[in-house]
Motif scaffolding. Structure first.
Motif, PDB file in Angstrom:
ATOM      1  N   THR A 615       0.856  -1.187   0.000  1.00  0.00           N
ATOM      2  CA  THR A 615       0.000   0.000   0.000  1.00  0.00           C
ATOM      3  C   THR A 615       0.894   1.239   0.000  1.00  0.00           C
ATOM      4  OG1 THR A 615      -1.657  -1.180   1.300  1.00  0.00           O
ATOM      5  CG2 THR A 615      -1.823   1.226   1.218  1.00  0.00           C
ATOM      6  N   PRO A 616       0.787   2.090  -1.025  1.00  0.00           N
ATOM      7  CA  PRO A 616       1.660   3.262  -1.102  1.00  0.00           C
ATOM      8  C   PRO A 616       1.508   4.167   0.116  1.00  0.00           C
ATOM      9  CG  PRO A 616       0.493   2.919  -3.171  1.00  0.00           C
ATOM     10  CD  PRO A 616      -0.129   1.995  -2.167  1.00  0.00           C
ATOM     11  N   GLY A 617       2.619   4.660   0.613  1.00  0.00           N
ATOM     12  CA  GLY A 617       2.604   5.571   1.765  1.00  0.00           C
ATOM     13  C   GLY A 617       3.808   5.325   2.655  1.00  0.00           C
ATOM     14  N   THR A 618       4.433   6.391   3.102  1.00  0.00           N
ATOM     15  CA  THR A 618       5.654   6.267   3.906  1.00  0.00           C
ATOM     16  C   THR A 618       5.377   5.575   5.239  1.00  0.00           C
ATOM     17  OG1 THR A 618       6.489   8.314   2.916  1.00  0.00           O
ATOM     18  CG2 THR A 618       7.572   7.544   4.934  1.00  0.00           C
ATOM     19  N   TYR A 619       4.323   5.993   5.935  1.00  0.00           N
ATOM     20  CA  TYR A 619       4.036   5.416   7.247  1.00  0.00           C
ATOM     21  C   TYR A 619       3.668   3.937   7.144  1.00  0.00           C
ATOM     22  CZ  TYR A 619       4.103  10.190   9.023  1.00  0.00           C
ATOM     23  OH  TYR A 619       4.481  11.465   9.361  1.00  0.00           O
TER      24      TYR A 619
END
Length: 647
Positions: A615-619
């Motif tokens: 799932t794209p996203g840094t966190y």
């Protein structure tokens, strides 16, 4: 050893192909009937080559001749009833064949008159057009099956009964004259984009595939895969993944791919120790993914190029990373299962030598490399395929063991014409659906309804689109499935901001994955037939192995960089790395094994951690990576403890 294993199951492969691939259910004519079909098929191919060399005719004429040849062959080769003889043509089918050739040619013969009347339909025009619609539906019934025909009939009913339909889907309706005129005398219906692509790009690529098969490319792929991976842990299963992926670059049918390579790989997997259900699932999953693998994807990819007005080379570039992620997921599942069962590969002495294969038959790969070069260089897909056909014949002459003669060249023309019939019938019938959609505005209405049902939420809209594509894929072939979902579901995604290419690729992916999704998983059932396994269990195993295919489309919708859309190099590398690691985590959770068997809690942790990484996203990436690192350390500790206990 390999030859013996191949012979072990080849006896029932043709029967399995007929059972699960409607397009293979044709007559085996003898005598005059066989010669007649050969002559028509060869002439069909020569017509297509002629127009590719000297220029495509006016759209309606090109497509009419294409359909005339196709329908003539379909009604000769596919009996109206299964009980009718398979070695001779029934008189009723002969009548249908003559009508199938004559009715589309009405447009060619009276083309100038039809143009000058500018949409005014005479009584004769109406009767011919109505008969054409009936012939299209009957051809689709024989080749593609009832599900596709049922959908087309429902759309026709929708067009005629518009004022009586309640709610948002109601429309002013159309009388039969207007509907027939729209479907048969415009390029918005039967002669629309789908049949247009079939009459140009698709035919030549199928003909190219026929000549590659004549040169022995299929066996070369299998041998190369054996040389590369046959010795590894669970070798034959990895051979299936590699060979089926390579075969998929030249084959547009999941079921035919299963039978072609599965007759060799499935017995090898069973002999090594894989359960029959798993062996059949590996082959089915790998073969299905072939339609996702550039440079020659399934026929639907050419339609996507036309529908989205995107150059085909851009479609290829967009498909590369998702296809590799798909196969990486299958490979990982196979590897983990082999490790869990303690399966080793074959002895190197039993396998072909990579260097020898390249020296003896490496030249066969030149046409595939050439077609990529030509597409990248700006050639149209039709010209690229044409030059690749000539090159495949020329290259085969370089070595005696691959050389094809005049008889093979003529047989290739016939094989190519036969190979396009399934696509032709599906695209002609899909034209009816598109015609109704353009006439009534149904596409926008359904798209809006889908968005409203999902309350504008992207994830829910994607989920509903996925379910629609999979359900359609259970009954109709990939090409027709894509035509329907791209007309109905893809616009819903575009409405809420998904890039056009990502929306269409999403529908395309799940239409293909339907082939390994129970309860109707035709590729998995074909694999089960060869493996002599339970079809439903094989289907569930295939779905588990194809887990990456259920995740990758969501990834590229949320982050179109994966499709090379507005991408920066570092961004693409980052997404690819996190997706690869995430797929390993998800695969481990599904398989229940990494370094040792996973507990129930560990399986959930690896699955959740993997999902967060894809799932794209840094966190989400940080949290997912932390979960997988902790899970790996726990697994490593358990593995060391087991080694000490055994010592």
């Amino acid at each position: 050893m390999a030859d013996n294993l191949k012979l072990e199951s080849v006896d029932n492969s043709e029967e399995i192909l007929k059972k699960y691939d409607k397009e293979s259910d044709y007559r085996k004519l003898t005598g005059f009937g066989a010669k007649l079909v050969s002559a028509i098929a060869i002439t069909f191919s020569l017509f297509q080559i002629y127009t590719a060399v000297f220029g495509v005719l006016d759209a309606m004429i090109q497509r009419s001749v294409h359909i005339a040849f196709g329908f003539c062959l379909i009604f000769l080769l596919y009996p109206a009833k299964k009980s009718w003889p398979r070695h001779s043509v029934h008189p009723v089918d002969m009548i249908f064949s003559v009508l199938g050739a004559a009715v589309p040619m009405y447009i060619v013969v009276f083309y100038q008159d039809l143009v000058s009347r500018a949409g005014t339909v005479t009584t004769l025009d109406f009767m011919v057009g109505l008969l054409a619609v009936v012939l299209v539906i009957e051809a689709a019934r024989r080749v593609v099956g009832w599900p596709m025909v049922t959908i087309a009939l429902l759309f026709i009913a929708y067009a005629l009964l518009g004022p009586y339909i309640p709610g948002e889907l109601a429309h002013r309706g159309a009388d039969l004259d207007t509907l027939v005129q729209h479907l048969f005398y415009t390029t918005e219906g039967i002669f629309g984009i789908p049949i247009g692509v079939s009459s140009t790009f698709i035919f030549l690529f199928i003909l190219f595939g026929a000549y590659l098969e004549k040169t022995g490319m299929g066996q070369f792929f299998i041998d190369i895969a054996n040389a590369i991976a046959g010795w590894a842990s669970g070798g034959p299963a990895k051979v299936a993944v590699l060979s089926s992926g390579l075969m998929g670059t030249v084959s547009g049918s999941s079921v035919a791919n299963v039978v072609g390579t599965g007759s060799f790989t499935i017995p090898m997997m069973k002999k090594l120790g894989y359960k029959p259900e798993f062996a059949g699932a590996v082959e089915a999953t790998a073969s299905t993914g072939g339609q996702l693998m550039p440079p020659i994807m399934g026929a639907a990819a050419f339609l996507m190029s036309e529908f989205t007005q995107t150059p085909y080379v851009t479609i290829i570039a967009a498909a590369v990373i998702p296809a590799l992620l798909y196969y990486f997921g299958v490979w990982t599942g196979v590897h983990l299962e082999a490790r869990r069962l303690g399966l080793r590969g074959l002895n190197r002495d039993e396998l072909p030598k990579f260097k020898s294969l390249v020296v003896e038959r490496g030249h066969l790969i030149v046409p595939l490399l050439a077609i990529i070069y030509l597409l990248v260089s700006g050639f149209t897909p039709m010209k690229a395929a044409l030059y690749a056909i000539v090159l495949s014949i020329g290259v085969s002459m370089l070595k005696k063991n691959t050389r094809i003669g005049l008889v093979d060249i003529i047989e290739g023309l016939e094989q190519g014409a036969r190979g396009v019939l399934g696509v032709l019938a599906a695209t002609a019938c899909a034209g009816i659906i598109i015609g109704v959609v353009t006439m009534t505005g149904l596409g926008l209405k359904l798209g809006t309804t889908l968005v409203d049902l999902a309350q504008g939420q992207l994830l829910l809209t994607l989920f509903f689109t996925m379910i629609t594509s999979i359900i359609l894929g259970m009954g109709v072939p990939t090409t027709a499935n894509y035509v329907i979902t791209s007309t109905i579901a893809a616009p819903a995604l575009v409405l809420i901001g998904v890039p056009v290419l990502a929306a269409h690729m999403f529908a395309f992916y799940f239409g293909i994955i339907a082939d390994v999704t129970p309860p109707v998983a035709l590729a998995a059932f074909a694999g089960a037939g060869i493996a002599k396994a339970d079809p439903l269990r094989t289907g569930f195993n295939a779905s588990k192995l194809a887990i990456a295919a259920f995740l990758v489309p969501y990834i590229f919708v949320y982050n179109p960089a994966l499709l090379m859309i507005d991408v920066h190099a570092w961004e693409m590398v980052q997404i690819t790395i996190t997706s690869v690691i995430g797929i390993i985590g998800v695969s481990a959770g599904v398989a229940g094994f990494l370094l040792t068997n996973l507990s129930f809690i560990e399986r959930i942790a690896f699955f959740v951690g993997g999902i967060m990484l894809v799932t794209p996203g840094t966190y989400t990436d940080i949290i997912g990576a932390a979960i997988l690192v902790i899970g790996y350390l726990i697994q490593k500790k358990k593995e060391l403890a087991q080694k000490k206990a055994r010592a």
